[in-house]
Design a protein around this motif. Structure first.
Motif, PDB file in Angstrom:
ATOM      1  N   ILE A 166      -5.734   9.303  -7.440  1.00 18.15           N
ATOM      2  CA  ILE A 166      -5.284   9.155  -6.059  1.00 18.15           C
ATOM      3  C   ILE A 166      -3.933   8.465  -5.931  1.00 18.15           C
ATOM      4  CG2 ILE A 166      -7.586   9.222  -5.065  1.00 18.15           C
ATOM      5  CD1 ILE A 166      -7.370   6.136  -4.821  1.00 18.15           C
ATOM      6  N   LEU A 167      -3.334   8.068  -7.044  1.00 23.58           N
ATOM      7  CA  LEU A 167      -2.040   7.416  -6.967  1.00 23.58           C
ATOM      8  C   LEU A 167      -1.255   7.657  -8.244  1.00 23.58           C
ATOM      9  CD1 LEU A 167      -0.093   5.443  -5.487  1.00 23.58           C
ATOM     10  CD2 LEU A 167      -1.199   3.616  -6.780  1.00 23.58           C
ATOM     11  N   VAL A 168      -0.020   8.080  -8.076  1.00 24.61           N
ATOM     12  CA  VAL A 168       0.935   8.166  -9.172  1.00 24.61           C
ATOM     13  C   VAL A 168       2.011   7.139  -8.848  1.00 24.61           C
ATOM     14  CG1 VAL A 168       2.643   9.606 -10.326  1.00 24.61           C
ATOM     15  CG2 VAL A 168       0.477  10.603  -9.590  1.00 24.61           C
ATOM     16  N   SER A 169       2.178   6.160  -9.721  1.00 23.67           N
ATOM     17  CA  SER A 169       3.157   5.106  -9.493  1.00 23.67           C
ATOM     18  C   SER A 169       4.039   4.983 -10.725  1.00 23.67           C
ATOM     19  CB  SER A 169       2.443   3.777  -9.221  1.00 23.67           C
ATOM     20  OG  SER A 169       3.391   2.762  -9.009  1.00 23.67           O
TER      21      SER A 169
ATOM     22  N   ASP B  94       8.181   2.827  -5.868  1.00 26.27           N
ATOM     23  CA  ASP B  94       8.257   1.394  -6.136  1.00 26.27           C
ATOM     24  C   ASP B  94       7.823   0.637  -4.892  1.00 26.27           C
ATOM     25  OD1 ASP B  94      10.447   1.275  -4.362  1.00 26.27           O
ATOM     26  OD2 ASP B  94      11.872   1.514  -5.981  1.00 26.27           O
ATOM     27  N   GLN B  95       7.740  -0.669  -4.984  1.00 24.10           N
ATOM     28  CA  GLN B  95       7.231  -1.446  -3.866  1.00 24.10           C
ATOM     29  C   GLN B  95       8.126  -1.361  -2.647  1.00 24.10           C
ATOM     30  OE1 GLN B  95       6.739  -5.308  -5.555  1.00 24.10           O
ATOM     31  NE2 GLN B  95       4.656  -4.872  -6.185  1.00 24.10           N
ATOM     32  N   TYR B  96       9.434  -1.252  -2.837  1.00 23.06           N
ATOM     33  CA  TYR B  96      10.339  -1.192  -1.688  1.00 23.06           C
ATOM     34  C   TYR B  96      10.025   0.021  -0.817  1.00 23.06           C
ATOM     35  CZ  TYR B  96      14.413  -0.593   1.193  1.00 23.06           C
ATOM     36  OH  TYR B  96      15.234  -0.413   2.268  1.00 23.06           O
ATOM     37  N   ILE B  97       9.878   1.180  -1.440  1.00 24.05           N
ATOM     38  CA  ILE B  97       9.605   2.393  -0.667  1.00 24.05           C
ATOM     39  C   ILE B  97       8.237   2.287  -0.005  1.00 24.05           C
ATOM     40  CG2 ILE B  97       9.133   4.858  -0.848  1.00 24.05           C
ATOM     41  CD1 ILE B  97      11.406   5.018  -2.854  1.00 24.05           C
ATOM     42  N   ALA B  98       7.238   1.812  -0.724  1.00 18.43           N
ATOM     43  CA  ALA B  98       5.910   1.674  -0.134  1.00 18.43           C
ATOM     44  C   ALA B  98       5.956   0.681   1.031  1.00 18.43           C
ATOM     45  CB  ALA B  98       4.919   1.219  -1.198  1.00 18.43           C
ATOM     46  N   TYR B  99       6.678  -0.405   0.884  1.00 25.23           N
ATOM     47  CA  TYR B  99       6.794  -1.407   1.933  1.00 25.23           C
ATOM     48  C   TYR B  99       7.524  -0.819   3.140  1.00 25.23           C
ATOM     49  CZ  TYR B  99       8.007  -5.780   4.239  1.00 25.23           C
ATOM     50  OH  TYR B  99       8.165  -6.776   5.140  1.00 25.23           O
ATOM     51  N   PHE B 100       8.596  -0.083   2.903  1.00 27.68           N
ATOM     52  CA  PHE B 100       9.351   0.556   3.994  1.00 27.68           C
ATOM     53  C   PHE B 100       8.455   1.523   4.740  1.00 27.68           C
ATOM     54  CE2 PHE B 100      12.945   1.984   6.275  1.00 27.68           C
ATOM     55  CZ  PHE B 100      12.801   3.343   6.429  1.00 27.68           C
ATOM     56  N   TRP B 101       7.658   2.270   4.037  1.00 29.58           N
ATOM     57  CA  TRP B 101       6.764   3.237   4.655  1.00 29.58           C
ATOM     58  C   TRP B 101       5.786   2.541   5.593  1.00 29.58           C
ATOM     59  CZ3 TRP B 101       6.882   8.125   5.503  1.00 29.58           C
ATOM     60  CH2 TRP B 101       5.731   8.808   5.847  1.00 29.58           C
ATOM     61  N   VAL B 102       5.248   1.422   5.174  1.00 27.92           N
ATOM     62  CA  VAL B 102       4.308   0.683   6.008  1.00 27.92           C
ATOM     63  C   VAL B 102       5.016   0.156   7.256  1.00 27.92           C
ATOM     64  CG1 VAL B 102       2.909  -1.402   6.129  1.00 27.92           C
ATOM     65  CG2 VAL B 102       2.743   0.094   4.142  1.00 27.92           C
TER      66      VAL B 102
ATOM     67  N   SER C  93       0.792  15.739  -3.514  1.00 25.50           N
ATOM     68  CA  SER C  93       1.984  15.244  -4.214  1.00 25.50           C
ATOM     69  C   SER C  93       2.963  14.511  -3.300  1.00 25.50           C
ATOM     70  CB  SER C  93       2.696  16.385  -4.927  1.00 25.50           C
ATOM     71  OG  SER C  93       3.062  17.364  -3.999  1.00 25.50           O
ATOM     72  N   ILE C  94       2.698  14.482  -2.017  1.00 24.06           N
ATOM     73  CA  ILE C  94       3.507  13.687  -1.088  1.00 24.06           C
ATOM     74  C   ILE C  94       2.841  12.319  -0.890  1.00 24.06           C
ATOM     75  CG2 ILE C  94       4.524  13.567   1.216  1.00 24.06           C
ATOM     76  CD1 ILE C  94       5.492  16.019  -0.401  1.00 24.06           C
ATOM     77  N   ARG C  95       1.598  12.316  -0.482  1.00 24.96           N
ATOM     78  CA  ARG C  95       0.900  11.070  -0.149  1.00 24.96           C
ATOM     79  C   ARG C  95       0.460  10.262  -1.359  1.00 24.96           C
ATOM     80  NH1 ARG C  95      -3.943  12.557   2.807  1.00 24.96           N
ATOM     81  NH2 ARG C  95      -4.263  10.327   2.924  1.00 24.96           N
ATOM     82  N   PHE C  96       0.200  10.907  -2.501  1.00 23.44           N
ATOM     83  CA  PHE C  96      -0.338  10.199  -3.656  1.00 23.44           C
ATOM     84  C   PHE C  96       0.751   9.661  -4.579  1.00 23.44           C
ATOM     85  CE2 PHE C  96      -4.687  12.587  -3.819  1.00 23.44           C
ATOM     86  CZ  PHE C  96      -4.924  12.232  -2.513  1.00 23.44           C
ATOM     87  N   LEU C  97       1.988   9.668  -4.153  1.00 19.90           N
ATOM     88  CA  LEU C  97       3.108   9.227  -4.986  1.00 19.90           C
ATOM     89  C   LEU C  97       3.774   8.010  -4.364  1.00 19.90           C
ATOM     90  CD1 LEU C  97       5.216   9.586  -7.242  1.00 19.90           C
ATOM     91  CD2 LEU C  97       6.375  11.220  -5.764  1.00 19.90           C
TER      92      LEU C  97
END
Length: 144
Positions: free
Chosen positions: A31-34, A132-140, A125-129
């Motif tokens: 469920i996650l590719v990091s 880095d933390q910056y992009i994930a944080y920006f998304w939130v 492949s959009i949601r499960f990727l």
């Protein structure tokens, strides 16, 4: 690996575990590719981060021998989440191309390549990727 992930998604029976003396049916999913940006692009079928964002519709261009993502003032117009089903269909289209030249043209047009992870019926492949933390944080911040 994708075949094994598919088997885990379909379900398998464990004869016994420490907690369960009887058979136990289990299912599992990726469920996650990091990873870093180059690996993320290859694993999930996206083109270079210099060409496009993997999560939204923002595309870069190449001007004066430099990659350019200018135009941030119209953020509300381009911050549209990519469509996972369209990404999947484009990946299938890339796989059907019959030459390297055709695939190169296709990638320039769609920004998508085939990924073996797309064989997993549940994989997005959009949601499960996450890159880095910056992009994930920006998304939130942007959507949360």
């Amino acid at each position: 690996m994708v075949d094994e992930l598919g088997s885990l998604w379909d379900g398998m029976t464990l004869n016994r575990t420490y907690e369960y003396r009887e058979e136990r049916q289990i299912r599992a999913a990726l469920i996650l590719v990091s990873c870093d940006i180059p690996a993320a692009r290859k694993i999930c079928g996206h083109v270079s981060a210099l060409a496009a964002c993997h999560r939204c519709e923002k595309r870069g261009n190449y001007e004066n021998h430099q990659h350019n993502f200018a135009g941030m003032e119209d953020m509300d117009e381009w911050f549209i989440v990519r469509d996972s089903s369209q990404h999947h269909q484009n990946a299938i289209g890339w796989r059907r191309c019959n030459s390297d030249a055709a695939r190169t043209r296709f990638v320039k047009q769609t920004g998508v390549r085939w990924s073996e992870l797309l064989r997993l019926s549940y994989f997005d492949s959009i949601r499960f990727l996450t890159v880095d933390q910056y992009i994930a944080y920006f998304w939130v911040l942007r959507n949360g």
